[in-house]
Design an enzyme around this catalytic site. Structure first.
Site, PDB file in Angstrom:
ATOM      1  N   ARG A  69     -48.419  -8.231  31.557  1.00 17.98           N
ATOM      2  CA  ARG A  69     -47.349  -7.762  32.467  1.00 17.98           C
ATOM      3  C   ARG A  69     -46.336  -8.868  32.740  1.00 17.98           C
ATOM      4  O   ARG A  69     -45.848  -8.995  33.862  1.00 17.98           O
ATOM      5  CB  ARG A  69     -47.910  -7.254  33.803  1.00 17.98           C
ATOM      6  CG  ARG A  69     -48.856  -6.071  33.781  1.00 17.98           C
ATOM      7  CD  ARG A  69     -48.251  -4.837  33.183  1.00 17.98           C
ATOM      8  NE  ARG A  69     -48.586  -4.813  31.766  1.00 17.98           N
ATOM      9  CZ  ARG A  69     -49.753  -4.369  31.288  1.00 17.98           C
ATOM     10  NH1 ARG A  69     -50.646  -3.882  32.074  1.00 17.98           N
ATOM     11  NH2 ARG A  69     -49.991  -4.363  29.998  1.00 17.98           N
TER      12      ARG A  69
ATOM     13  N   SER B 209     -49.262   0.455  39.014  1.00 17.31           N
ATOM     14  CA  SER B 209     -50.136  -0.567  39.594  1.00 17.31           C
ATOM     15  C   SER B 209     -49.354  -1.433  40.566  1.00 17.31           C
ATOM     16  O   SER B 209     -48.297  -1.965  40.217  1.00 17.31           O
ATOM     17  CB  SER B 209     -50.726  -1.455  38.505  1.00 17.31           C
ATOM     18  OG  SER B 209     -51.557  -0.688  37.679  1.00 17.31           O
TER      19      SER B 209
ATOM     20  N   GLU C 262     -47.646  -6.708  40.922  1.00 14.36           N
ATOM     21  CA  GLU C 262     -47.130  -6.276  39.610  1.00 14.36           C
ATOM     22  C   GLU C 262     -45.784  -5.597  39.822  1.00 14.36           C
ATOM     23  O   GLU C 262     -44.855  -5.802  39.056  1.00 14.36           O
ATOM     24  CB  GLU C 262     -48.098  -5.309  38.915  1.00 14.36           C
ATOM     25  CG  GLU C 262     -47.516  -4.798  37.593  1.00 14.36           C
ATOM     26  CD  GLU C 262     -48.474  -3.980  36.753  1.00 14.36           C
ATOM     27  OE1 GLU C 262     -49.681  -4.279  36.724  1.00 14.36           O
ATOM     28  OE2 GLU C 262     -47.986  -3.026  36.116  1.00 14.36           O
TER      29      GLU C 262
HETATM   30  C1  LIG Z   1     -47.512   6.662  37.227  1.00 14.49           C
HETATM   31  C2  LIG Z   1     -47.234   5.323  36.634  1.00 14.49           C
HETATM   32  C3  LIG Z   1     -48.123   4.776  35.716  1.00 14.49           C
HETATM   33  C4  LIG Z   1     -47.887   3.526  35.162  1.00 14.49           C
HETATM   34  N1  LIG Z   1     -48.763   3.033  34.228  1.00 14.49           N
HETATM   35  C5  LIG Z   1     -48.514   1.862  33.623  1.00 14.49           C
HETATM   36  C6  LIG Z   1     -49.371   1.368  32.589  1.00 14.49           C
HETATM   37  O1  LIG Z   1     -50.334   2.008  32.205  1.00 14.49           O
HETATM   38  N2  LIG Z   1     -49.070   0.171  32.041  1.00 14.49           N
HETATM   39  C7  LIG Z   1     -47.988  -0.565  32.438  1.00 14.49           C
HETATM   40  O2  LIG Z   1     -47.766  -1.649  31.877  1.00 14.49           O
HETATM   41  N3  LIG Z   1     -47.153  -0.115  33.386  1.00 14.49           N
HETATM   42  C8  LIG Z   1     -47.377   1.070  33.999  1.00 14.49           C
HETATM   43  N4  LIG Z   1     -46.530   1.527  34.980  1.00 14.49           N
HETATM   44  C9  LIG Z   1     -45.439   0.660  35.439  1.00 14.49           C
HETATM   45  C10 LIG Z   1     -44.100   0.848  34.724  1.00 14.49           C
HETATM   46  O3  LIG Z   1     -43.963   2.123  34.205  1.00 14.49           O
HETATM   47  C11 LIG Z   1     -43.871  -0.185  33.622  1.00 14.49           C
HETATM   48  O4  LIG Z   1     -43.898  -1.483  34.148  1.00 14.49           O
HETATM   49  C12 LIG Z   1     -42.518   0.016  32.911  1.00 14.49           C
HETATM   50  O5  LIG Z   1     -42.472  -0.862  31.842  1.00 14.49           O
HETATM   51  C13 LIG Z   1     -41.309  -0.206  33.827  1.00 14.49           C
HETATM   52  O6  LIG Z   1     -40.176   0.274  33.149  1.00 14.49           O
HETATM   53  P1  LIG Z   1     -38.844   0.710  33.923  1.00 14.49           P
HETATM   54  O7  LIG Z   1     -37.815   1.006  32.922  1.00 14.49           O
HETATM   55  O8  LIG Z   1     -39.163   1.786  34.891  1.00 14.49           O
HETATM   56  O9  LIG Z   1     -38.476  -0.633  34.666  1.00 14.49           O
HETATM   57  P2  LIG Z   1     -38.242  -0.899  36.210  1.00 14.49           P
HETATM   58  O10 LIG Z   1     -39.471  -0.501  36.943  1.00 14.49           O
HETATM   59  O11 LIG Z   1     -36.960  -0.345  36.656  1.00 14.49           O
HETATM   60  O12 LIG Z   1     -38.137  -2.493  36.205  1.00 14.49           O
HETATM   61  C14 LIG Z   1     -39.278  -3.287  35.970  1.00 14.49           C
HETATM   62  C15 LIG Z   1     -38.822  -4.734  35.739  1.00 14.49           C
HETATM   63  O13 LIG Z   1     -38.094  -4.783  34.516  1.00 14.49           O
HETATM   64  C16 LIG Z   1     -36.818  -5.362  34.748  1.00 14.49           C
HETATM   65  N5  LIG Z   1     -35.863  -4.734  33.832  1.00 14.49           N
HETATM   66  C17 LIG Z   1     -35.600  -3.412  33.689  1.00 14.49           C
HETATM   67  N6  LIG Z   1     -34.657  -3.231  32.753  1.00 14.49           N
HETATM   68  C18 LIG Z   1     -34.314  -4.457  32.298  1.00 14.49           C
HETATM   69  C19 LIG Z   1     -33.380  -4.936  31.356  1.00 14.49           C
HETATM   70  N7  LIG Z   1     -32.579  -4.119  30.668  1.00 14.49           N
HETATM   71  N8  LIG Z   1     -33.297  -6.273  31.139  1.00 14.49           N
HETATM   72  C20 LIG Z   1     -34.091  -7.145  31.827  1.00 14.49           C
HETATM   73  N9  LIG Z   1     -34.981  -6.744  32.750  1.00 14.49           N
HETATM   74  C21 LIG Z   1     -35.084  -5.416  32.985  1.00 14.49           C
HETATM   75  C22 LIG Z   1     -36.511  -5.085  36.213  1.00 14.49           C
HETATM   76  O14 LIG Z   1     -35.553  -5.994  36.729  1.00 14.49           O
HETATM   77  C23 LIG Z   1     -37.888  -5.272  36.817  1.00 14.49           C
HETATM   78  O15 LIG Z   1     -38.138  -6.642  37.007  1.00 14.49           O
HETATM   79  C24 LIG Z   1     -46.741   2.790  35.544  1.00 14.49           C
HETATM   80  C25 LIG Z   1     -45.831   3.355  36.454  1.00 14.49           C
HETATM   81  C26 LIG Z   1     -46.067   4.599  36.991  1.00 14.49           C
HETATM   82  C27 LIG Z   1     -45.079   5.187  37.942  1.00 14.49           C
END
Ligand SMILES: Cc1cc2nc3c(=O)[nH]c(=O)nc-3n(C[C@H](O)[C@H](O)[C@H](O)COP(=O)(O)OP(=O)(O)OC[C@H]3O[C@@H](n4cnc5c(N)ncnc54)[C@H](O)[C@@H]3O)c2cc1C
Length: 280
Positions: A153, A201, A273
């Site tokens: 992560r 998480s 996280e």
């Molecule tokens: C129901 C549920 C289940 C989940 N299960 C998992 C799992 O099994 N495994 C897991 O790893 N995660 C899980 N997650 C967490 C999440 O989905 C992941 O971390 C995902 O990668 C976040 O993507 P996002 O586009 O929503 O980013 P965001 O949540 O919007 O941002 C996350 C981080 O990425 C950064 N970021 C976003 N876009 C960019 C960019 N273009 N450039 C630089 N930085 C950027 C943001 O600034 C922030 O620091 C889960 C979430 C939910 C809601």
């Protein structure tokens, strides 16, 4: 450039926080102007983010970075392309890429890479060929091809810059549709149902041989524990759920209480996280 007011529910899956102006750059030049214009936070799909009601930072979304192309062995996608769109394409084209992550709502290419998302033994870094990002140091788009600094992560982004596009390795897989269904089922066995508002998480798992964060929270009596309208899921103690109208203050208290109790009981410092664009 498009600037739109969006509610917490529209920009994050946990739906905590107020209404914010979101900046939607359409190209690198606009993104660069925004970055040079003051303090900011980059939003992906908001599936691992909790935002306070008042924030002295611009919120930038790369939702409009939507280029998408794939060949026999690679897929190139803009930072704003969603996991859901990629999974659809995997089924249509019969190739393997992100099936282990199926069922995560709203996640985007940018967020998946920045968090080095993973599940069931898979991590995004395994499939990366290159990441294009707007470098804070040079002010130019640079290409990252070495992913050794990526870990559980964690990645050097967004500290290094903002991801604008990435290329991934893909592999032919005639059974990908079944695999996607399999991982969605598996996820639902242990995680809260999809209709609940959560940011995934809350804490990272501490290093081996310590038990996972969910287990520590459970054993510290925090499964189902609530502060006002936010609490840890009855199904999985590491998932904070907004049961309707939760405030950032309530979320903050939940986090601080959990950290304190786990520290007192096990001597373990839990690391967040979820990303929070302010001090907590
Ligand atoms: C129901 C549920 C289940 C989940 N299960 C998992 C799992 O099994 N495994 C897991 O790893 N995660 C899980 N997650 C967490 C999440 O989905 C992941 O971390 C995902 O990668 C976040 O993507 P996002 O586009 O929503 O980013 P965001 O949540 O919007 O941002 C996350 C981080 O990425 C950064 N970021 C976003 N876009 C960019 C960019 N273009 N450039 C630089 N930085 C950027 C943001 O600034 C922030 O620091 C889960 C979430 C939910 C809601």
């Amino acid at each position: 450039m498009k600037v739109e007011k969006r509610s917490a529910e529209e920009i994050t899956t946990i739906g905590i926080g107020g209404i914010h102006d979101i900046f939607y750059p359409e190209n690198v030049k606009e993104l660069k102007n925004l970055v040079e214009g003051g303090d900011f936070f980059v939003l992906g799909g908001g599936s691992n983010v909790v935002i306070p009601e008042v924030l002295e930072k611009r919120l930038i979304s790369l939702k409009l970075f939507r280029n998408f192309a794939f060949s026999e062995e690679t897929l190139t996608a803009g930072a704003g392309v969603t996991l859901k769109e990629i999974l659809k394409e995997q089924i249509r084209g019969g190739f393997s890429l992100f099936e282990h992550l199926a069922g995560i709502r709203r996640a985007t290419v940018g967020g998946l890479i920045a968090q080095n998302a993973g599940a069931y033994g898979f991590e995004v870094k395994e499939r990366l060929i290159e990441v294009k990002f707007l470098s804070f140091e040079s002010g130019e788009v640079e290409v990252l091809k070495d992913f050794d600094s990526f870990g559980y992560r964690k990645s050097p982004l967004p500290s290094l810059g903002i991801i604008v596009e990435a290329t991934f390795k893909i592999k032919k897989d005639a059974r990908v549709k079944e695999k996607i269904a399999h991982f969605v089922r598996k996820r639902l066995e242990t995680q809260p149902p999809f209709y609940l508002k959560t940011a995934g998480s809350t804490f990272k798992n501490p290093p081996h041989p310590l038990p996972p964060a969910g287990k520590l929270l459970d054993q510290a009596g925090l499964k189902g524990f609530r502060v006002g309208r936010v609490g840890f899921s009855e199904k999985h103690a590491n998932f904070a759920v907004n049961y309707g109208g939760a405030t950032f203050e309530e979320f903050k208290e939940l986090i601080l209480t959990a950290r304190k109790r786990v520290k007192e009981k096990f001597g373990v410092e839990l690391e967040l996280e979820v990303k929070v664009p302010c001090k907590i």
